[in-house]
Design an enzyme around this catalytic site. Sequence first.
Site, mmCIF file in Angstrom:
data_model
loop_
_atom_site.group_PDB
_atom_site.id
_atom_site.type_symbol
_atom_site.label_atom_id
_atom_site.label_comp_id
_atom_site.label_asym_id
_atom_site.label_seq_id
_atom_site.Cartn_x
_atom_site.Cartn_y
_atom_site.Cartn_z
ATOM 1 N N CYS A 1 0.802 -1.232 0.000
ATOM 2 C CA CYS A 1 0.000 0.000 0.000
ATOM 3 C C CYS A 1 0.832 1.278 0.000
ATOM 4 C CB CYS A 1 -0.951 -0.001 1.196
ATOM 5 S SG CYS A 1 -2.258 -1.239 1.089
ATOM 6 N N ILE A 2 1.539 1.538 1.095
ATOM 7 C CA ILE A 2 2.156 2.854 1.271
ATOM 8 C C ILE A 2 3.175 3.190 0.182
ATOM 9 C CG2 ILE A 2 3.387 4.347 2.876
ATOM 10 C CD1 ILE A 2 2.225 2.739 5.149
#
Length: 447
Positions: A284-285
């Site tokens: 994600c990040i």
Amino acid sequence: MTTTANVQLNDLAQQLIEKLETKNATIGVVGLGYVGLPLAVEKAKAGYNVIGFDVQEEKVAKVNKGENYIGDVLPEDLENLVFSGRLSATADYSFIKEVDALAICVPTPLDIYKHPNMKYVESSAKAIAQNFTKGTLVVLESTTYPGTTEELIKPILEESGLVCGEDFFLAYSPERVDPGNKQFKTKNTPKVVGGITPECTKVAATMYRNVLEGEIHEVSSPSVAEMEKILENTFRNINIALANEMAILCNKMGIDVWEVIDAAATKPYGFMPFYPGPGLGGHCIPIDPWYLTWKAREYNYHTKLIETAGEINDSMPDFVVQRCAEILNNQGKALKDSNILVLGVAYKRDIDDYRESPVLPILERLDASGAQWNVVDPYVKQFKLNGKINYTAENTDPELLRNADLVLIATDHSEFRYNEILNSASAIFDTRNVFEKDASHNNVFSL
């Protein structure tokens, strides 16, 4: 907050809501990975019959045997649900015709140009369009750029001849999975839902309210829900980049960055602590902000802050290897031909997920520098680097530690025997502040 309490429903929507509320609906989950399998389990635990779909026969076979492969799923939950007939899996997408609601939880990676690769989402939508029936709810959960649900998924589904909002219902609800989080799981994390039409939102929200304990927050459109997910992870990406840049500067100035952050965190307002590390990992990040950067070009806008943050975080493996060389050099040793013992390949503590782990580029750079390395990770038994399978040791032993010119703590797993490491290693590069600042630890070096 948008509310659909007074939305007028057509007959198909009313029928589906009744099925969802009475638990007579069959729910499908497309993609049985880190997001899809926990979601399928929660839906089955809530009382629904659930069918999981995945193109990987190995995953399908494991689910149908009740064999768990995801850390956030309790093995006994999966086993009980499978053997009670509540949960099954298949690679045959023709069974989509048997489900009343579907969640798409497939990967959305970046290509080599940091552009969204939507092939998994697109192929899933096409498989659904070929098999779903009137009155079905489809929810995209994969993280993506704003506009995906309306611009990509909706047209594909409508190729079936069914009309969105009338014959079927379509919404976006971003996954919020934090592997290894002991407090927030799929069950109790608040959920954001945005449908193509108010009816779509209401139907989707009804499903999640009957499955999850967390608040169901309705928004006005899929694009709002898609953008808020990007904002969540961009916020973290940028603040971690700031912490990493502070770490680099503090190192040059001889200041302990961890002490600086702890001091700043005493302020009861206006500051939230983020911590530096060897780089960003996970699905994600490090990835999600680039979806927005790519989409912004369509509007002739350059996301300068996001891209700068990405560059800082992407550069941390280089900084880590540079520090390894400096630490060794101060002991009269060269990085070339040195023995580096790397603790952890997972991207964060106490999980088995090494997707996008910053440890991988660190190992690549160590290879390029001519260093020899071994990896210890109690959670990841093997990992792939440049197409080659590498095996890890489960834990440290005194011989491994004594033979290492440098022990690099890349992931701070709680199972590592840190006292043994401290007492046996000649030099330790602690990128996670395991040992904190202590003058008595003269063999420990920090970021």
